[in-house]
Write a protein that holds these residues in place. Structure first.
Motif, short mmCIF file in Angstrom:
data_model
loop_
_atom_site.label_atom_id
_atom_site.label_comp_id
_atom_site.label_asym_id
_atom_site.label_seq_id
_atom_site.Cartn_x
_atom_site.Cartn_y
_atom_site.Cartn_z
N LEU A 4 51.00 -30.99 47.01
CA LEU A 4 49.92 -30.56 46.13
C LEU A 4 49.47 -31.72 45.23
CD1 LEU A 4 48.14 -28.27 44.99
CD2 LEU A 4 49.94 -27.87 43.30
N ARG A 8 45.81 -33.66 45.09
CA ARG A 8 45.01 -33.90 43.88
C ARG A 8 44.62 -35.36 43.77
NH1 ARG A 8 46.88 -30.56 38.63
NH2 ARG A 8 44.99 -31.64 37.95
N HIS A 52 50.04 -21.49 42.43
CA HIS A 52 49.25 -22.71 42.28
C HIS A 52 48.99 -23.01 40.80
CE1 HIS A 52 48.52 -22.28 46.60
NE2 HIS A 52 48.14 -23.53 46.59
N TYR A 57 47.49 -26.47 39.22
CA TYR A 57 46.28 -26.62 40.02
C TYR A 57 45.16 -25.80 39.40
CZ TYR A 57 43.48 -27.35 44.23
OH TYR A 57 42.51 -27.73 45.10
#
Length: 306
Positions: A4, A8, A52, A57
């Motif tokens: 993740l 990003r 998330h 996120y």
């Protein structure tokens, strides 16, 4: 670094690349919207959103009114849960590749195409040249960035790169008026609109269970997706593409020098489009400066060599 976090960095690198190229990059921001009406699927999606969010996120739950204000042409039907992931965007990978190749030519790069890699010339265990169908290319370092053909080319250097069997089918419409601002992940199909007006529709933007690219399948896909975007019922199918996703066997990216091969650098992953600008920056540092990029530490080819 987690996948993740790496994703990003990939998104941030796309912003930097867009700025560097002076706005010529065919990228469209605004995020993605996704929703579910069926209770079990909605509960699972809600849990995914919370997970998330706990990772930092930028995604949040929205109501049906917000969903339709973000995508006015969408008719979502019953909405039990919906979300907007604001950081995300989409790019036309073909147009982006053509732009980057042209900029590379202007900067002095030599592009050979078509040119199939047919072998490696080595001396005392070190790379000297890459043999291709267009002739030999002298090289100190070979960067393998050739998608699903990676295992074949890597094997020439004695490197094992296992990938999954992962087909993906997309239906491409003829150009249509501007209908979608974002990536739309509807229960009946995933879709996005390219700069030229064509809408891409898939069962999902992940893998698909089959490889049927018939006109019948294309029309069925558009009919399903039309539950969320009614204009697709009158859309003309331009083409159907079957792609093979370069998905490593364990689902995680592969990036770095192979063990004992400081002259062979491997990069293969899904999603390569999301990650490519960041991976390119890290690879340049590792190859030119011989500095280990810490974010790539969990993703080395060495994990498959034993």
């Amino acid at each position: 670094m987690s996948k993740l976090q790496l994703n990003r960095l990939g998104i941030e690198a796309w912003h930097e690349l867009e700025s560097e190229l002076g706005g010529d990059l065919p990228v469209r921001w605004g995020g993605s919207v996704e929703w579910y009406g069926e209770p079990a699927a909605a509960a699972e999606f809600r849990a995914d959103i919370r997970r998330h969010q706990s990772w930092g996120y930028a995604t949040h739950l929205i109501d049906q009114g917000t969903l339709t204000s973000l995508e006015p042409h969408v008719t979502p039907g019953a909405v039990t849960v919906a979300a907007h992931a604001q950081l995300e965007g989409h790019v036309d990978p073909v147009l982006a590749t053509q732009l980057l190749l042209e900029r590379a030519r202007v900067a002095g790069a030599r592009v050979l195409h078509p040119a199939e890699v047919t072998g490696l010339d080595e001396a005392r265990g070190r790379l000297r040249a890459v043999r291709t169908s267009a002739g030999p290319v002298e090289a100190d370092v070979l960067v393998i960035a050739c998608g699903t053909d990676t295992p074949r080319v890597a094997a020439m250097a004695g490197i094992r790169v296992p990938l999954q069997h992962s087909p993906g089918i997309l239906v491409h419409t003829a150009p249509m008026p501007s209908l979608l601002e974002r990536v739309v992940l509807a229960p009946t199909g995933h879709m996005k609109q390219k700069p030229d007006g064509r809408i891409l529709v898939g069962q999902s933007f992940g893998g698909t269970p089959g490889t049927d690219t018939s006109p019948e399948l294309a029309r069925q896909a558009l009919e399903r997706a039309a539950d969320a975007l009614p204009q697709l019922r009158t859309a003309r199918v331009d083409r159907v593409t079957l792609g093979w996703r370069p998905l490593p066997i364990d689902g995680f990216p592969i990036a770095g020098f192979a063990p004992g091969r400081p002259d062979v650098y491997v990069t293969v992953m899904h999603s390569g489009v999301t990650l490519s600008p960041a991976i390119a920056l890290f690879a340049a540092v590792e190859i030119l400066d011989r500095v280990d990029a810490e974010p790539l530490a969990p993703y080395r080819p060495a994990r498959f060599q034993a």
